[in-house]
Write a protein that holds these residues in place. Sequence first.
Motif, PDB file in Angstrom:
ATOM      1  N   TRP A 108       0.840  -1.083   0.059  1.00  0.00           N
ATOM      2  CA  TRP A 108      -0.065  -0.034  -0.153  1.00  0.00           C
ATOM      3  C   TRP A 108       0.879   1.116  -0.104  1.00  0.00           C
ATOM      4  N   PRO A 109       0.789   2.319  -1.012  1.00  0.00           N
ATOM      5  CA  PRO A 109       1.549   3.345  -1.197  1.00  0.00           C
ATOM      6  C   PRO A 109       1.628   4.358  -0.223  1.00  0.00           C
ATOM      7  N   THR A 110       0.486   4.606   0.579  1.00  0.00           N
ATOM      8  CA  THR A 110       0.502   5.666   1.507  1.00  0.00           C
ATOM      9  C   THR A 110       0.316   5.582   2.870  1.00  0.00           C
ATOM     10  N   ASP A 125      -9.228   7.004   3.578  1.00  0.00           N
ATOM     11  CA  ASP A 125     -10.369   7.119   2.775  1.00  0.00           C
ATOM     12  C   ASP A 125     -11.507   6.116   2.955  1.00  0.00           C
TER      13      ASP A 125
ATOM     14  N   HIS B  91      -9.317  -0.009  -4.189  1.00  0.00           N
ATOM     15  CA  HIS B  91      -8.402   1.155  -4.003  1.00  0.00           C
ATOM     16  C   HIS B  91      -7.338   0.417  -4.421  1.00  0.00           C
ATOM     17  N   ARG B  92      -7.144  -0.752  -4.294  1.00  0.00           N
ATOM     18  CA  ARG B  92      -5.709  -1.483  -4.914  1.00  0.00           C
ATOM     19  C   ARG B  92      -5.768  -1.420  -6.344  1.00  0.00           C
ATOM     20  N   ASN B  95      -4.554   1.930  -7.066  1.00  0.00           N
ATOM     21  CA  ASN B  95      -3.070   2.075  -6.824  1.00  0.00           C
ATOM     22  C   ASN B  95      -2.130   1.352  -7.944  1.00  0.00           C
ATOM     23  N   LEU B 102       2.872   6.732  -7.957  1.00  0.00           N
ATOM     24  CA  LEU B 102       3.028   6.588  -6.690  1.00  0.00           C
ATOM     25  C   LEU B 102       4.418   6.370  -5.997  1.00  0.00           C
ATOM     26  N   LEU B 109      -2.669  10.140  -2.273  1.00  0.00           N
ATOM     27  CA  LEU B 109      -3.633  10.051  -3.153  1.00  0.00           C
ATOM     28  C   LEU B 109      -4.685   9.777  -2.547  1.00  0.00           C
ATOM     29  N   ILE B 111      -8.527   8.794  -2.502  1.00  0.00           N
ATOM     30  CA  ILE B 111      -9.413   7.831  -3.490  1.00  0.00           C
ATOM     31  C   ILE B 111     -10.997   7.707  -3.220  1.00  0.00           C
TER      32      ILE B 111
END
Lengths: 157, 150
Positions: A108-110, A125, B91-92, B95, B102, B109, B111
Amino acid sequence: MNNLIRATARCLRSGAAVYLPRQTDGRVWSAASARFLCSAADIQKDLGEMVKKDKVVVFMKGTPAQPMCGFSNAVVQILRMHGVDEYAAYNVLEDQDLRQGVKDFSNWPTIPQVYFNGEFVGGCDILLQMHQNGDLVEELQKLGISSALQNAEKESK
Amino acid sequence: MLPSVLRCARPISTSLALSRPLAHFRPHMDPDPSRPVERAIRTKLTDQLKPDHLEVHNESHMHAVPPGSESHFRVLVVSSQFEGLPLIKRHRLVNEALKEELSTCVHALAIQAKTPEQWASNSTIAKSPPCMGGSKGDHTVEEKLKAGRE
């Protein structure tokens, strides 16, 4: 090899200065104290343990008492609204290895990242949407946590 | 038919005056050549998720980064590909589509991933929480800003 020496030195330095401030909401662990060794592979292994050690685990920027990011703050506020004050919060700003490590671990990037019972739930979110549609009350119940908003929900039905 | 006749009969100077205020209006949906990251995000999400509706908002100005940055975004994607998928899987997918951005220049980000049915019953985009200044002095963000400029 140099990286390993540097990483080990960093661990010993920060390990020597471990301080675990007790917060009114959420226990805050110094990122270094939560890890025994510092190589990338060990971080992955430690993360596996960290996310299971507590029912609710949050990787965030800053601390629940002093968030350093609006999205991380939103997660803290949502948990607070639900009366969840026993959770582990790890400040990724304290440790770049943890910051990258948790992104790899969760794929997961964030940040922020929320875990319930060792399972990745999502970021700000998703938590917000779960809060808005009532799913969060339900998920907390499954964890054996009675949300402060649970009765409010019942009354409105 | 009548309006078009009137339009033709209108003196040219008046029609220019009417259009001038609109000359610099750029609806947020228009791709901006000076914003490559925004364009890339829009292209990739369109190609991979075939959305019925797509909004890409650069929210960098709301954060502690220099003006003109392309580091913080909010996207709203409405796609039938999300049907039957829990939020996390949706969401994945987003991503995954934006993996490159990213890992290089996008720092944040936000979403919203809705099905066409969900969008029809609630056509609003969420608002991002106020910035708490965490990007200032964050060298990871500085690296991403640099990557975005290159």
